[in-house]
Design an enzyme around this catalytic site. Structure first.
Site, PDB file in Angstrom:
ATOM      1  N   ASN A 190       0.858  -1.180   0.000  1.00  0.00           N
ATOM      2  CA  ASN A 190       0.000   0.000   0.000  1.00  0.00           C
ATOM      3  C   ASN A 190       0.897   1.234   0.000  1.00  0.00           C
ATOM      4  O   ASN A 190       1.488   1.567   1.017  1.00  0.00           O
ATOM      5  CB  ASN A 190      -0.893  -0.019   1.253  1.00  0.00           C
ATOM      6  CG  ASN A 190      -1.717   1.247   1.387  1.00  0.00           C
ATOM      7  OD1 ASN A 190      -1.828   2.028   0.443  1.00  0.00           O
ATOM      8  ND2 ASN A 190      -2.288   1.458   2.564  1.00  0.00           N
ATOM      9  N   TRP A 191       0.971   1.870  -1.145  1.00  0.00           N
ATOM     10  CA  TRP A 191       1.891   3.020  -1.262  1.00  0.00           C
ATOM     11  C   TRP A 191       1.346   4.267  -0.577  1.00  0.00           C
ATOM     12  O   TRP A 191       2.056   5.258  -0.439  1.00  0.00           O
ATOM     13  CB  TRP A 191       2.146   3.340  -2.742  1.00  0.00           C
ATOM     14  CG  TRP A 191       2.939   2.302  -3.475  1.00  0.00           C
ATOM     15  CD1 TRP A 191       3.372   1.086  -3.011  1.00  0.00           C
ATOM     16  CD2 TRP A 191       3.404   2.405  -4.834  1.00  0.00           C
ATOM     17  NE1 TRP A 191       4.067   0.429  -3.990  1.00  0.00           N
ATOM     18  CE2 TRP A 191       4.104   1.210  -5.119  1.00  0.00           C
ATOM     19  CE3 TRP A 191       3.293   3.374  -5.834  1.00  0.00           C
ATOM     20  CZ2 TRP A 191       4.694   0.976  -6.366  1.00  0.00           C
ATOM     21  CZ3 TRP A 191       3.874   3.133  -7.067  1.00  0.00           C
ATOM     22  CH2 TRP A 191       4.570   1.947  -7.325  1.00  0.00           C
ATOM     23  N   LYS A 192       0.089   4.249  -0.227  1.00  0.00           N
ATOM     24  CA  LYS A 192      -0.579   5.440   0.332  1.00  0.00           C
ATOM     25  C   LYS A 192      -0.347   6.633  -0.608  1.00  0.00           C
ATOM     26  O   LYS A 192      -0.204   6.438  -1.804  1.00  0.00           O
ATOM     27  CB  LYS A 192      -0.075   5.728   1.747  1.00  0.00           C
ATOM     28  CG  LYS A 192      -0.103   4.493   2.632  1.00  0.00           C
ATOM     29  CD  LYS A 192       0.030   4.831   4.079  1.00  0.00           C
ATOM     30  CE  LYS A 192       0.234   3.553   4.869  1.00  0.00           C
ATOM     31  NZ  LYS A 192      -0.017   3.721   6.275  1.00  0.00           N
ATOM     32  N   HIS A 229      -9.571   0.559   4.788  1.00  0.00           N
ATOM     33  CA  HIS A 229      -8.291   0.830   5.475  1.00  0.00           C
ATOM     34  C   HIS A 229      -8.572   1.759   6.656  1.00  0.00           C
ATOM     35  O   HIS A 229      -9.424   2.654   6.574  1.00  0.00           O
ATOM     36  CB  HIS A 229      -7.302   1.481   4.501  1.00  0.00           C
ATOM     37  CG  HIS A 229      -5.914   1.541   5.047  1.00  0.00           C
ATOM     38  ND1 HIS A 229      -5.535   2.502   5.959  1.00  0.00           N
ATOM     39  CD2 HIS A 229      -4.830   0.751   4.846  1.00  0.00           C
ATOM     40  CE1 HIS A 229      -4.262   2.291   6.293  1.00  0.00           C
ATOM     41  NE2 HIS A 229      -3.811   1.239   5.628  1.00  0.00           N
ATOM     42  N   GLU A 234      -7.113   4.239   7.773  1.00  0.00           N
ATOM     43  CA  GLU A 234      -6.988   5.683   7.508  1.00  0.00           C
ATOM     44  C   GLU A 234      -8.258   6.212   6.836  1.00  0.00           C
ATOM     45  O   GLU A 234      -8.676   7.342   7.096  1.00  0.00           O
ATOM     46  CB  GLU A 234      -5.739   5.943   6.642  1.00  0.00           C
ATOM     47  CG  GLU A 234      -4.474   5.754   7.462  1.00  0.00           C
ATOM     48  CD  GLU A 234      -3.236   5.364   6.677  1.00  0.00           C
ATOM     49  OE1 GLU A 234      -3.217   5.533   5.441  1.00  0.00           O
ATOM     50  OE2 GLU A 234      -2.287   4.872   7.304  1.00  0.00           O
ATOM     51  N   GLU A 266      -5.335  -5.403  10.434  1.00  0.00           N
ATOM     52  CA  GLU A 266      -4.374  -4.318  10.612  1.00  0.00           C
ATOM     53  C   GLU A 266      -4.670  -3.581  11.916  1.00  0.00           C
ATOM     54  O   GLU A 266      -5.511  -2.665  11.935  1.00  0.00           O
ATOM     55  CB  GLU A 266      -4.489  -3.327   9.447  1.00  0.00           C
ATOM     56  CG  GLU A 266      -4.092  -3.908   8.106  1.00  0.00           C
ATOM     57  CD  GLU A 266      -3.476  -2.827   7.209  1.00  0.00           C
ATOM     58  OE1 GLU A 266      -2.365  -3.045   6.731  1.00  0.00           O
ATOM     59  OE2 GLU A 266      -4.101  -1.777   7.020  1.00  0.00           O
ATOM     60  N   GLY A 287       2.221   2.127  10.537  1.00  0.00           N
ATOM     61  CA  GLY A 287       3.114   3.276  10.394  1.00  0.00           C
ATOM     62  C   GLY A 287       3.810   3.682  11.675  1.00  0.00           C
ATOM     63  O   GLY A 287       4.384   4.768  11.764  1.00  0.00           O
ATOM     64  N   SER A 335       3.418  -2.294  10.214  1.00  0.00           N
ATOM     65  CA  SER A 335       4.875  -2.275  10.402  1.00  0.00           C
ATOM     66  C   SER A 335       5.555  -3.593  10.026  1.00  0.00           C
ATOM     67  O   SER A 335       6.500  -4.017  10.699  1.00  0.00           O
ATOM     68  CB  SER A 335       5.225  -1.858  11.841  1.00  0.00           C
ATOM     69  OG  SER A 335       4.721  -0.550  12.091  1.00  0.00           O
ATOM     70  N   GLY A 355       2.833  -1.217   4.200  1.00  0.00           N
ATOM     71  CA  GLY A 355       2.847   0.199   3.849  1.00  0.00           C
ATOM     72  C   GLY A 355       4.253   0.675   3.562  1.00  0.00           C
ATOM     73  O   GLY A 355       4.797   0.478   2.475  1.00  0.00           O
ATOM     74  N   GLY A 356       4.885   1.288   4.570  1.00  0.00           N
ATOM     75  CA  GLY A 356       6.195   1.922   4.400  1.00  0.00           C
ATOM     76  C   GLY A 356       7.226   1.061   3.688  1.00  0.00           C
ATOM     77  O   GLY A 356       7.932   1.534   2.788  1.00  0.00           O
TER      78      GLY A 356
HETATM   79  C1  PEP Z   1      -0.682   0.043   5.742  1.00  0.00           C
HETATM   80  O1  PEP Z   1      -0.511   1.077   5.108  1.00  0.00           O
HETATM   81  O2  PEP Z   1      -1.702  -0.619   5.601  1.00  0.00           O
HETATM   82  C2  PEP Z   1       0.369  -0.371   6.676  1.00  0.00           C
HETATM   83  C3  PEP Z   1       0.244  -1.502   7.298  1.00  0.00           C
HETATM   84  O3  PEP Z   1       1.444   0.482   6.824  1.00  0.00           O
HETATM   85  P1  PEP Z   1       2.863   0.153   7.527  1.00  0.00           P
HETATM   86  O4  PEP Z   1       3.338  -1.161   6.953  1.00  0.00           O
HETATM   87  O5  PEP Z   1       3.733   1.291   7.168  1.00  0.00           O
HETATM   88  O6  PEP Z   1       2.601   0.031   8.992  1.00  0.00           O
END
Ligand code: PEP
Length: 249
Positions: free
Chosen positions: A9-11, A95, A97, A167, A173, A212, A233-234
């Site tokens: 997930n590049w956000k 998600h 967010e 999640e 994040g 994470s 994500g990251g």
């Molecule tokens: C996400 O964006 O769904 C996520 C899990 O981010 P991260 O891996 O950065 O925690």
């Protein structure tokens, strides 16, 4: 046997130049030793570029969100048919967010899930509790409620063409992942919830862990029996790191 999936997930990150570098970097590893499926979910405006770059690869394309409506006067929105049209296979729905920052409630998420499937997209349905909900012992109640809202409008068979992602909001994040045992506990709970509807589908459904995930913790998380890969994500913004996560999945 469930085939693992690692979805990035590049956000709201990237540019045409950065994405080209990232995807070309990722493609250097494509097909090497991945038994897992890999997918990337760039922002809407970059989907067409990404589809072109990924055309000959094994990497699937996904979107980060979808409109619950099929078409029409919904300024700023992107519907499932459009995502399908530009080559998406997956779409993330619910998600945390989107739920927290854009006030998406369980019912809207459920409608997005149906809208995605109506066009043949595979929804990646996200569920997860906040830290205060976990500390209040409400984790199962929260993820159960989020899942049930979708199960209330989608028949059990719909989960045969869907992916679930646990999640925990406190792990997204933050650099602080759930322990493998914490993840396994919630994944097993979710699978048993689905098994009450259909045991066969429950055994086939892929449940990803997100929060994470990095190359350094992926192996222990993915080793848990009910963890079928990750929503990342990251770490999905670095080709080598994401490729490593795919190779351990
Ligand atoms: C996400 O964006 O769904 C996520 C899990 O981010 P991260 O891996 O950065 O925690």
């Amino acid at each position: 046997m469930r085939r693992s999936l690692v979805a990035g997930n590049w956000k709201m990150h990237g540019s045409r130049a950065e994405n080209t570098r990232l995807l070309n970097g990722l493609l250097e590893y494509d097909g090497n030793d991945w038994e897992a499926e890999a997918a990337v979910c760039p922002p809407f405006v970059y989907l067409t570029d990404a589809a072109r770059l990924l055309k000959e690869s094994h990497v699937f394309l996904g979107a980060q969100d979808v409109c619950a409506e099929a078409a029409g006067a919904f300024t700023g929105e992107v519907c499932a048919a459009m995502l399908k049209d530009v080559g998406c296979h997956y779409v993330i729905v619910g998600h945390s967010e989107r739920r927290a920052l854009y006030r998406e409630d369980d019912q809207l998420v459920a409608r997005k899930f149906l809208a995605a499937q109506s066009q043949g997209l595979v929804p990646i349905l996200c569920v997860g509790e906040t830290l205060s909900e976990r500390e209040a012992g409400q984790t199962e109640a929260v993820v159960g409620r989020q899942f049930d809202a979708v199960a209330a409008v989608a028949p059990p068979a719909a989960f045969e063409k869907a992916v679930l992602a646990y999640e925990p909001v406190w792990a997204i994040g933050t650099g602080k992942n759930a322990t493998p045992e914490q993840a396994q506990e919630v994944h097993a709970f979710l699978r048993s919830r689905i098994a009450k509807l259909d045991a066969r589908i429950a055994s086939l459904l892929r449940i990803l862990y997100g929060g994470s995930v990095k190359a350094s913790n992926a192996a222990e998380l993915f080793a848990m029996p009910d963890v079928d890969g990750g929503l990342v994500g990251g770490a999905s913004l670095k080709a080598e790191e994401f490729a490593k996560i795919c190779s351990v999945a």
